[in-house]
Enzyme design. Structure first.
Site, PDB file in Angstrom:
ATOM      1  N   GLU A 233       0.850  -1.188   0.000  1.00 15.09           N
ATOM      2  CA  GLU A 233       0.000   0.000   0.000  1.00 15.09           C
ATOM      3  C   GLU A 233       0.890   1.244   0.000  1.00 15.09           C
ATOM      4  OE1 GLU A 233      -3.908   1.578   2.471  1.00 15.09           O
ATOM      5  OE2 GLU A 233      -2.326   0.550   3.572  1.00 15.09           O
TER       6      GLU A 233
ATOM      7  N   LYS B 208     -10.103   0.515  -2.114  1.00 12.20           N
ATOM      8  CA  LYS B 208     -10.195   0.092  -0.708  1.00 12.20           C
ATOM      9  C   LYS B 208     -11.556   0.432  -0.120  1.00 12.20           C
ATOM     10  CE  LYS B 208      -7.555   0.681   3.613  1.00 12.20           C
ATOM     11  NZ  LYS B 208      -6.391   1.406   4.182  1.00 12.20           N
TER      12      LYS B 208
ATOM     13  N   CYS C  99      -4.963  -3.553   3.403  1.00 11.34           N
ATOM     14  CA  CYS C  99      -4.684  -3.117   4.775  1.00 11.34           C
ATOM     15  C   CYS C  99      -5.862  -3.312   5.739  1.00 11.34           C
ATOM     16  CB  CYS C  99      -4.194  -1.672   4.741  1.00 11.34           C
ATOM     17  SG  CYS C  99      -3.267  -1.162   6.213  1.00 11.34           S
TER      18      CYS C  99
END
Length: 268
Positions: free
Chosen positions: A40, A113, A158
């Site tokens: 990321e 995301k 994440c």
């Protein structure tokens, strides 16, 4: 298939980060990797969260997208570009997007995301929603390795790792988790969550992380790793830039799913 989780300690210079990413991708390719996953924010970690808005790219147009396409084509790799900021209709918010490219340099998927991180323990505080717009679409892509074997690859980023329902929807053979976990939360939860996602979904997990102290003062946990469907860590690097290599075997995945058919036993 040999895969690579690439760990970085990205800084505030886009050019320097791309140069380092290319060095590590080349290393992965030279070691025989067919799929390489960058972390990321591999391309940029600015002094302030709003700095990333200055780099937000339009789809199909931009330095980072060109870099990923060129690297995939030149190195004949499947490359997953961790995340990069992509422009939205709101100039005050970008999408945190993970783009995948095939060995011909063609973009095959984009995942924005879905879950945006917020944390405040009184000493350190983060709120991604201040500058990021959440995605809403679980994303997979199919890839064929050099032997002709097809793999279903599921994307996440994440903080998504904490939401098990996303991975059930993905129903993939390989789960990707590019990340920039904080040192505090990573030390407590990173490995146990990754292994849980591998075990409960009976899938391989490739987790590529930021790992070290960055120019902006932020400290990330690192510990990039590849995990098999039984929850065994196949390869790991704790801190600093590097390439975490492991061989993943579709027969191992089938063996685990056959011996313990938990996915078939789901009731809810």
């Amino acid at each position: 298939m040999k895969v690579a989780a690439i760990q970085m300690v990205s800084g505030i210079s886009l050019d320097a980060n791309l140069s380092e990413a290319l060095r590590l991708l080349r290393q992965a390719a030279q070691c025989g990797a067919e799929l390489a996953v960058l972390p990321e924010y591999f391309c940029f970690m600015g002094h302030q969260d709003t700095d990333k808005l200055l780099l937000a790219e339009q789809p199909g147009l931009g330095t980072v997208q060109d870099f990923l396409s060129d690297a995939a084509r030149d190195l004949k790799l499947w490359v997953v570009g961790g995340t990069l900021p992509m422009a939205t209709e709101d100039p005050q918010h970008a999408a945190n997007a993970s783009l995948s490219y095939d060995p011909k340099g063609k973009k095959v998927s984009r995942y924005d995301k879905i879950h945006l991180f917020r944390y405040d323990n009184g000493r350190e505080a983060y709120d991604e929603a201040a500058v990021l717009k959440a995605g809403d679409t679980p994303t997979t892509f199919d890839m064929q390795d050099r032997s002709g074997q097809l793999w279903r690859v599921g994307q996440s980023v994440c903080y998504d790792l904490r939401f098990a329902e996303l991975y059930r929807v993905l129903a993939a053979d390989v789960l990707l988790v590019p990340a920039a976990f904080t040192y505090t939360t990573g030390q407590a939860h990173w490995e146990v969550l990754l292994r849980a996602r591998a075990i409960e979904n009976q899938a391989f997990v490739i987790a590529s992380a930021q790992g070290g102290t960055h120019e902006n003062g932020r400290r990330t946990w690192g510990h990039s790793m590849v995990i098999d469907p039984w929850g065994e860590v196949l390869a790991l690097q704790s801190t600093g830039p590097g390439v975490v290599l492991a061989d993943i075997d579709i027969e191992r995945l089938h063996q685990v799913r056959q011996q313990l058919p938990a996915l078939q036993h789901r009731q809810l």
